[in-house]
Scaffold this motif. Structure first.
Motif, PDB file in Angstrom:
ATOM      1  N   GLY A  13     -27.619 -14.342  82.946  1.00 45.89           N
ATOM      2  CA  GLY A  13     -28.971 -15.160  82.670  1.00 45.89           C
ATOM      3  C   GLY A  13     -29.965 -14.585  81.315  1.00 45.89           C
ATOM      4  N   PHE A  14     -30.041 -13.378  81.524  1.00 51.41           N
ATOM      5  CA  PHE A  14     -31.141 -12.780  80.621  1.00 51.41           C
ATOM      6  C   PHE A  14     -30.566 -12.907  79.214  1.00 51.41           C
ATOM      7  CE2 PHE A  14     -32.442  -9.063  78.412  1.00 51.41           C
ATOM      8  CZ  PHE A  14     -33.898  -9.354  78.267  1.00 51.41           C
ATOM      9  N   PHE A  15     -29.158 -12.600  78.966  1.00 56.08           N
ATOM     10  CA  PHE A  15     -28.431 -12.667  77.797  1.00 56.08           C
ATOM     11  C   PHE A  15     -28.424 -14.299  77.316  1.00 56.08           C
ATOM     12  CE2 PHE A  15     -26.659  -8.435  78.447  1.00 56.08           C
ATOM     13  CZ  PHE A  15     -27.363  -7.891  77.587  1.00 56.08           C
ATOM     14  N   GLY A  16     -28.183 -15.021  78.473  1.00 56.53           N
ATOM     15  CA  GLY A  16     -28.153 -16.362  77.809  1.00 56.53           C
ATOM     16  C   GLY A  16     -29.709 -16.984  77.326  1.00 56.53           C
ATOM     17  N   ILE A  17     -30.806 -16.587  77.962  1.00 56.34           N
ATOM     18  CA  ILE A  17     -32.174 -16.806  77.412  1.00 56.34           C
ATOM     19  C   ILE A  17     -32.321 -16.342  76.150  1.00 56.34           C
ATOM     20  CG2 ILE A  17     -34.445 -16.584  77.590  1.00 56.34           C
ATOM     21  CD1 ILE A  17     -33.919 -16.470  80.508  1.00 56.34           C
ATOM     22  N   LEU A  23     -32.215 -25.624  73.801  1.00 55.34           N
ATOM     23  CA  LEU A  23     -33.120 -25.342  74.928  1.00 55.34           C
ATOM     24  C   LEU A  23     -32.583 -25.726  76.218  1.00 55.34           C
ATOM     25  CD1 LEU A  23     -36.078 -26.873  72.707  1.00 55.34           C
ATOM     26  CD2 LEU A  23     -35.890 -24.484  73.345  1.00 55.34           C
ATOM     27  N   VAL A  24     -31.751 -26.433  76.522  1.00 50.08           N
ATOM     28  CA  VAL A  24     -31.142 -26.862  77.687  1.00 50.08           C
ATOM     29  C   VAL A  24     -30.393 -25.628  78.233  1.00 50.08           C
ATOM     30  CG1 VAL A  24     -29.759 -28.645  79.076  1.00 50.08           C
ATOM     31  CG2 VAL A  24     -31.258 -29.514  77.343  1.00 50.08           C
ATOM     32  N   MET A  25     -29.624 -25.055  77.357  1.00 48.22           N
ATOM     33  CA  MET A  25     -28.606 -23.973  77.650  1.00 48.22           C
ATOM     34  C   MET A  25     -29.706 -22.705  78.176  1.00 48.22           C
ATOM     35  SD  MET A  25     -25.828 -24.970  77.810  1.00 48.22           S
ATOM     36  CE  MET A  25     -24.880 -23.404  78.239  1.00 48.22           C
ATOM     37  N   LYS A  26     -30.893 -22.889  77.598  1.00 44.46           N
ATOM     38  CA  LYS A  26     -31.852 -21.638  77.565  1.00 44.46           C
ATOM     39  C   LYS A  26     -32.305 -21.851  79.122  1.00 44.46           C
ATOM     40  CE  LYS A  26     -33.532 -20.136  73.341  1.00 44.46           C
ATOM     41  NZ  LYS A  26     -33.306 -18.609  73.274  1.00 44.46           N
ATOM     42  N   ILE A  27     -32.583 -23.084  79.702  1.00 45.06           N
ATOM     43  CA  ILE A  27     -33.233 -23.466  80.806  1.00 45.06           C
ATOM     44  C   ILE A  27     -32.190 -23.103  81.638  1.00 45.06           C
ATOM     45  CG2 ILE A  27     -34.028 -25.422  82.364  1.00 45.06           C
ATOM     46  CD1 ILE A  27     -35.248 -26.693  79.688  1.00 45.06           C
ATOM     47  N   ILE A  28     -30.989 -23.426  81.628  1.00 43.46           N
ATOM     48  CA  ILE A  28     -29.818 -23.168  82.661  1.00 43.46           C
ATOM     49  C   ILE A  28     -29.645 -21.579  83.018  1.00 43.46           C
ATOM     50  CG2 ILE A  28     -27.389 -23.506  83.301  1.00 43.46           C
ATOM     51  CD1 ILE A  28     -27.380 -26.117  81.607  1.00 43.46           C
ATOM     52  N   ALA A  29     -29.822 -20.970  81.657  1.00 43.17           N
ATOM     53  CA  ALA A  29     -29.581 -19.424  81.945  1.00 43.17           C
ATOM     54  C   ALA A  29     -30.919 -18.819  82.545  1.00 43.17           C
ATOM     55  CB  ALA A  29     -29.496 -18.812  80.268  1.00 43.17           C
ATOM     56  N   MET A  30     -31.943 -19.541  82.408  1.00 46.19           N
ATOM     57  CA  MET A  30     -33.062 -19.048  83.142  1.00 46.19           C
ATOM     58  C   MET A  30     -33.115 -19.206  84.787  1.00 46.19           C
ATOM     59  SD  MET A  30     -37.216 -19.773  83.031  1.00 46.19           S
ATOM     60  CE  MET A  30     -37.542 -20.575  84.708  1.00 46.19           C
ATOM     61  N   ASP A  31     -32.392 -20.509  84.878  1.00 47.62           N
ATOM     62  CA  ASP A  31     -32.069 -20.714  86.384  1.00 47.62           C
ATOM     63  C   ASP A  31     -30.947 -19.688  86.879  1.00 47.62           C
ATOM     64  OD1 ASP A  31     -32.198 -22.333  88.738  1.00 47.62           O
ATOM     65  OD2 ASP A  31     -30.400 -23.216  88.243  1.00 47.62           O
ATOM     66  N   VAL A  32     -30.109 -19.461  86.094  1.00 43.80           N
ATOM     67  CA  VAL A  32     -28.955 -18.418  86.765  1.00 43.80           C
ATOM     68  C   VAL A  32     -29.746 -17.172  86.914  1.00 43.80           C
ATOM     69  CG1 VAL A  32     -27.216 -17.267  85.944  1.00 43.80           C
ATOM     70  CG2 VAL A  32     -27.128 -19.607  85.607  1.00 43.80           C
ATOM     71  N   GLY A  79     -39.417 -21.585  91.199  1.00 41.81           N
ATOM     72  CA  GLY A  79     -38.375 -21.713  90.287  1.00 41.81           C
ATOM     73  C   GLY A  79     -38.014 -23.260  90.177  1.00 41.81           C
ATOM     74  N   PHE A  80     -37.629 -24.095  91.025  1.00 41.89           N
ATOM     75  CA  PHE A  80     -37.387 -25.192  90.727  1.00 41.89           C
ATOM     76  C   PHE A  80     -38.556 -26.225  90.214  1.00 41.89           C
ATOM     77  CE2 PHE A  80     -37.276 -29.616  92.281  1.00 41.89           C
ATOM     78  CZ  PHE A  80     -35.965 -30.171  91.850  1.00 41.89           C
ATOM     79  N   SER A  81     -39.771 -25.933  90.369  1.00 46.50           N
ATOM     80  CA  SER A  81     -40.733 -26.532  89.767  1.00 46.50           C
ATOM     81  C   SER A  81     -41.129 -26.192  88.401  1.00 46.50           C
ATOM     82  CB  SER A  81     -42.091 -26.409  90.662  1.00 46.50           C
ATOM     83  OG  SER A  81     -42.547 -25.245  90.491  1.00 46.50           O
ATOM     84  N   ILE A  82     -41.008 -24.666  88.112  1.00 45.90           N
ATOM     85  CA  ILE A  82     -40.724 -24.644  86.710  1.00 45.90           C
ATOM     86  C   ILE A  82     -39.634 -25.034  86.023  1.00 45.90           C
ATOM     87  CG2 ILE A  82     -40.597 -22.397  84.945  1.00 45.90           C
ATOM     88  CD1 ILE A  82     -42.200 -20.862  87.154  1.00 45.90           C
ATOM     89  N   LEU A  87     -37.925 -28.999  81.682  1.00 45.06           N
ATOM     90  CA  LEU A  87     -37.088 -29.988  81.526  1.00 45.06           C
ATOM     91  C   LEU A  87     -37.941 -31.211  80.789  1.00 45.06           C
ATOM     92  CD1 LEU A  87     -34.279 -29.800  84.085  1.00 45.06           C
ATOM     93  CD2 LEU A  87     -34.005 -29.544  81.651  1.00 45.06           C
ATOM     94  N   VAL A  88     -39.140 -31.503  81.585  1.00 45.60           N
ATOM     95  CA  VAL A  88     -39.927 -32.712  80.817  1.00 45.60           C
ATOM     96  C   VAL A  88     -40.428 -32.278  79.413  1.00 45.60           C
ATOM     97  CG1 VAL A  88     -41.955 -33.516  81.136  1.00 45.60           C
ATOM     98  CG2 VAL A  88     -40.522 -33.481  83.118  1.00 45.60           C
TER      99      VAL A  88
END
Length: 111
Positions: A13-17, A23-32, A79-82, A87-88
């Motif tokens: 996740g860190f390397f994905g960020i 930007l969507v992939m960065k958000i997914i990486a942060m969630d991972v 984490g879910f709210s962030i 995404l908004v």
């Protein structure tokens, strides 16, 4: 072995960020990454032989501490709210820009 998988999830996740441009992939990486951190806390706090802290007439013994459970539950909700807030923000950026690539957005940005 389980610790290594959890650490690999956090690093993935860190390397994905850092390395993803979308930007969507960065958000997914942060969630991972946040999922890996939560799994690490659960793995560290897991103990066998403890009972739930409910008064049910059980004989005395070791009881699980409910505070770490509440902290992890709060971390999941935050984490879910962030993630929803980010995404908004990406949706607002997508309305103004034809792409979600960070390089293209930075080149077109005019203050």
């Amino acid at each position: 072995m389980l610790h290594a998988c959890v650490y690999a999830t956090i690093l993935l996740g860190f390397f994905g960020i850092i390395f993803k441009e979308n930007l969507v992939m960065k958000i997914i990486a942060m969630d991972v990454m946040s999922t890996g951190v939560i799994a690490l806390f659960v793995l560290v706090a897991a103990r066998t032989g403890v009972h739930t802290p409910i008064l049910a007439g059980l004989p005395g013994g070791d009881y699980a501490d409910p505070v770490p459970q509440a902290v992890i539950l709060t971390a999941i909700v935050i984490g879910f709210s962030i993630q929803a807030l980010m995404l908004v923000g990406v949706m607002k950026l997508a309305r103004d820009n034809p792409t979600l690539e960070t390089q293209a957005i930075e080149e077109e940005y005019r203050p």
